[in-house]
Design a protein around this motif. Structure first.
Motif, short mmCIF file in Angstrom:
data_model
loop_
_atom_site.label_atom_id
_atom_site.label_comp_id
_atom_site.label_asym_id
_atom_site.label_seq_id
_atom_site.Cartn_x
_atom_site.Cartn_y
_atom_site.Cartn_z
N GLY A 1 -5.00 46.09 53.10
CA GLY A 1 -5.79 46.92 52.22
C GLY A 1 -4.98 47.80 51.28
N ASP A 2 -3.67 47.83 51.42
CA ASP A 2 -2.81 48.67 50.58
C ASP A 2 -2.67 48.11 49.16
OD1 ASP A 2 -2.33 50.56 52.53
OD2 ASP A 2 -0.30 49.88 52.99
N ILE A 3 -2.25 49.01 48.27
CA ILE A 3 -1.89 48.65 46.90
C ILE A 3 -0.36 48.68 46.85
CG2 ILE A 3 -2.07 49.27 44.45
CD1 ILE A 3 -4.78 48.57 45.83
N VAL A 4 0.25 47.59 46.36
CA VAL A 4 1.71 47.49 46.30
C VAL A 4 2.14 46.88 44.97
CG1 VAL A 4 1.91 47.31 48.82
CG2 VAL A 4 1.79 45.23 47.44
N VAL A 5 3.44 46.98 44.69
CA VAL A 5 3.98 46.50 43.42
C VAL A 5 5.20 45.63 43.66
CG1 VAL A 5 5.11 47.22 41.26
CG2 VAL A 5 3.14 48.51 42.12
N ASP A 6 5.22 44.47 43.00
CA ASP A 6 6.44 43.68 42.88
C ASP A 6 6.89 43.89 41.44
OD1 ASP A 6 8.50 41.90 42.70
OD2 ASP A 6 7.42 40.21 43.56
N ALA A 7 7.90 44.71 41.26
CA ALA A 7 8.34 45.11 39.93
C ALA A 7 9.10 44.02 39.19
CB ALA A 7 9.18 46.38 40.02
N THR A 8 9.53 42.99 39.92
CA THR A 8 10.28 41.88 39.33
C THR A 8 9.80 40.59 40.01
OG1 THR A 8 12.04 42.32 40.94
CG2 THR A 8 12.34 43.23 38.73
N ALA B 1 3.95 50.72 48.59
CA ALA B 1 5.29 50.17 48.57
C ALA B 1 5.52 49.42 47.26
CB ALA B 1 5.50 49.21 49.75
N ALA B 2 6.81 49.29 46.93
CA ALA B 2 7.20 48.52 45.76
C ALA B 2 8.57 47.90 46.04
CB ALA B 2 7.27 49.41 44.52
N ILE B 3 8.82 46.77 45.39
CA ILE B 3 10.13 46.13 45.52
C ILE B 3 10.62 45.67 44.16
CG2 ILE B 3 9.13 43.85 46.09
CD1 ILE B 3 11.69 43.54 47.96
N PHE B 4 11.92 45.81 43.96
CA PHE B 4 12.64 45.32 42.79
C PHE B 4 13.74 44.38 43.29
CE2 PHE B 4 11.09 49.43 41.55
CZ PHE B 4 11.02 49.49 40.17
N ASN B 5 13.92 43.24 42.64
CA ASN B 5 15.12 42.41 42.80
C ASN B 5 15.79 42.45 41.44
OD1 ASN B 5 15.52 40.89 45.43
ND2 ASN B 5 13.32 40.69 45.10
N LEU B 6 16.83 43.24 41.33
CA LEU B 6 17.46 43.48 40.04
C LEU B 6 18.50 42.42 39.72
CD1 LEU B 6 17.81 47.34 40.38
CD2 LEU B 6 15.98 46.04 39.28
N ALA C 1 10.88 52.86 35.53
CA ALA C 1 9.95 52.28 36.50
C ALA C 1 10.03 53.01 37.84
CB ALA C 1 10.23 50.79 36.68
N ILE C 2 11.24 53.28 38.31
CA ILE C 2 11.40 54.00 39.59
C ILE C 2 10.76 55.37 39.49
CG2 ILE C 2 13.06 55.06 41.17
CD1 ILE C 2 15.02 52.76 40.33
N ASP C 3 11.00 56.07 38.40
CA ASP C 3 10.44 57.41 38.21
C ASP C 3 8.91 57.37 38.23
OD1 ASP C 3 10.98 60.24 37.62
OD2 ASP C 3 9.95 59.78 35.74
N ARG C 4 8.33 56.42 37.53
CA ARG C 4 6.87 56.30 37.48
C ARG C 4 6.30 55.89 38.84
NH1 ARG C 4 7.06 54.06 31.29
NH2 ARG C 4 7.43 56.14 30.47
N LEU C 5 7.00 55.02 39.53
CA LEU C 5 6.55 54.61 40.86
C LEU C 5 6.63 55.76 41.86
CD1 LEU C 5 7.85 50.98 41.27
CD2 LEU C 5 5.53 51.77 41.71
N LEU C 6 7.64 56.59 41.75
CA LEU C 6 7.73 57.74 42.67
C LEU C 6 6.52 58.65 42.53
CD1 LEU C 6 11.52 58.66 42.56
CD2 LEU C 6 10.20 58.02 44.60
N SER C 7 5.97 58.79 41.30
CA SER C 7 4.77 59.61 41.18
C SER C 7 3.52 58.91 41.69
CB SER C 7 4.55 60.12 39.76
OG SER C 7 5.05 59.28 38.81
N LEU D 1 3.62 56.74 44.23
CA LEU D 1 3.85 56.43 45.64
C LEU D 1 3.17 57.43 46.56
CD1 LEU D 1 5.57 54.18 47.00
CD2 LEU D 1 7.39 55.88 47.24
N LYS D 2 2.52 56.90 47.60
CA LYS D 2 1.93 57.75 48.64
C LYS D 2 3.04 58.42 49.44
CE LYS D 2 -2.03 54.78 49.77
NZ LYS D 2 -2.61 53.97 50.85
N ILE D 3 2.71 59.54 50.06
CA ILE D 3 3.64 60.14 51.02
C ILE D 3 3.84 59.12 52.15
CG2 ILE D 3 4.03 62.04 52.63
CD1 ILE D 3 3.95 62.89 49.65
N GLY D 4 5.08 58.85 52.52
CA GLY D 4 5.39 57.83 53.51
C GLY D 4 5.59 56.45 52.91
N GLY D 5 5.33 56.33 51.61
CA GLY D 5 5.53 55.05 50.92
C GLY D 5 6.99 54.80 50.66
N ILE D 6 7.30 53.56 50.27
CA ILE D 6 8.69 53.15 50.12
C ILE D 6 8.89 52.31 48.86
CG2 ILE D 6 8.47 51.05 51.49
CD1 ILE D 6 11.16 51.87 52.82
#
Length: 189
Positions: free
Chosen positions: A21-28, A94-99, A119-125, A127-132
């Protein structure tokens, strides 16, 4: 127990964080391996936003998702990850990047520090508390070391009471081995 390879460790961190049920991001999105993995973790009630700037990557990811039967819970977005906040409005677990560059693609099309840091900066805002946020950093290509160094400088400066920053790497491997940086949000920034 054996030590996990960097991609195995990244997946382990994601499994420990993401719930159905979570919302997550694959940035790449790349070839879609992480996108499909994330789609399975969030299940039918969750959602994955997968970004890539190359149509080849979006097509490969879409094919992989169809084969895995998880395409309905994924939005494939042909745009740079620095524009995440234009598409994602919900809190992210959660979000993941493969750079680096797209495996099997054009090696001159690479992730760049300026867009990755935005992207990291925007994702940090978002991101839920406890998110990664997981960053798998491949840097053995032209421009890779500059991106690596700028990311390390940025994440090293994050306030430790608000974000935990981990670096996971094998220090005796040759030829610029990839490593993981994980950011765990503890408090609002």
């Amino acid at each position: 127990m054996t030590l996990k390879l960097v991609l195995q460790y990244a997946q382990l961190l994601l499994q420990d964080t993401i719930e159905a049920g979570d919302i997550v991001v694959d940035a790449t999105a790349g070839n879609g391996y992480d996108t499909a993995f994330l789609a399975q973790l969030v299940g039918e009630d969750g959602h994955v936003y997968a970004f890539d700037i190359q149509q080849q990557a979006i097509d490969a990811t879409g094919k992989r998702l169809m084969e895995a039967g998880v395409s309905k819970q994924v939005s494939l977005i042909l745009d740079g990850h620095e524009n995440i906040d234009q598409y994602v409005k919900e809190p992210v677990s959660a979000a993941i990047f493969n750079l680096g560059y797209l495996p099997g693609g054009e090696h001159t099309i690479i992730t760049k520090s300026n867009t990755t840091l935005r992207a990291i900066d925007r994702l940090l805002s978002l991101l839920k508390i406890g998110g990664i946020i997981i960053l798998v950093i491949y840097y053995g290509h032209e421009g890779g070391k500059e991106e690596r160094d700028r990311i390390i400088d940025y994440v090293s400066s994050l306030p430790q009471k608000k974000v935990r920053v981990l670096r996971y790497e094998f220090i005796n491997q040759k030829n610029d081995p990839p490593f993981v940086i994980a950011l765990e949000k503890l408090k609002e920034l």
